[in-house]
Write an enzyme that holds these catalytic residues in place. Sequence first.
Site, mmCIF file in Angstrom:
data_model
loop_
_atom_site.group_PDB
_atom_site.id
_atom_site.type_symbol
_atom_site.label_atom_id
_atom_site.label_comp_id
_atom_site.label_asym_id
_atom_site.label_seq_id
_atom_site.Cartn_x
_atom_site.Cartn_y
_atom_site.Cartn_z
ATOM 1 N N SER A 31 0.827 -1.202 0.000
ATOM 2 C CA SER A 31 0.000 0.000 0.000
ATOM 3 C C SER A 31 0.863 1.255 0.000
ATOM 4 C CB SER A 31 -0.903 0.025 1.236
ATOM 5 O OG SER A 31 -1.558 1.274 1.365
ATOM 6 N N TYR A 43 -3.219 -1.266 9.909
ATOM 7 C CA TYR A 43 -3.200 -1.569 8.474
ATOM 8 C C TYR A 43 -1.796 -1.345 7.910
ATOM 9 C CZ TYR A 43 -4.243 -0.996 3.478
ATOM 10 O OH TYR A 43 -4.251 -1.090 2.098
#
Length: 250
Positions: free
Chosen positions: A142, A155
């Site tokens: 990400s 996350y």
Amino acid sequence: MTIQNKTILYTGAAGGLGLPATLAFLEAGATVVAIDNDPAKGEALKAAAGERGLDRLVFKALDLSDLAGLRTALEALSAEVGGFDIVINNAAIYPSKPFEEYTIEEHQAVQRINVDAGIVCVQVALPSMRAKGFGRIINIASVTLSGGWANLSPYIQSKGALVGLTRAWAREFGPYGVTVNAISPGAFPTDAEKIHPDPEGYNRHVLDRQAVKRRGEPADIANALIFFASENSGFVTGQTLNVDGGWWMT
């Protein structure tokens, strides 16, 4: 870049970026074992594949937080399809709130789905890959690893773990003919953006930071996945490819 007749295990395959990539793999002649925890999204994926006459889709709604159940289900699926040639660890959850408000159990829940489930997928797939002398593992990281986001610490932690595993696995599995790479998507307009309270402001924020002044499209990710899944990428391993319009340049 052929992936014809390859069998792909793809978690989160019915989501905003997963569905178009799954269809692209099917159109290229691969079999896709699509894993998602949302039966409704699975039905939409199956309908989209059916409309295109693509019949090499196997969809299973599985709870990735149940690691023992996941392993049992994947072992059965592997036996059914003759082993997995390619694993794409894409499924993730992304709760958002300040760090001090997370419990350790919430951190562990994110790690369990975003990382540990991927470990199970690779453990199930690797014996067949070794036997065939061919394998491709693709972890989805990400752009949040660039450090530009608050309130997503579990996350971001999980995505950092996947990048670390990409490098560790690449070193260990290379002698078996198995490559391991990561793709780091930028800020794509999917359901994940719904956590932002000001969509228009967030859109401007994204475009301001990208070198390419358009939003990313699902095909941008699908093209990168197909490259890493194909035989053409056989001399590339342990790498993270940023597909983010030039947001994060490393």
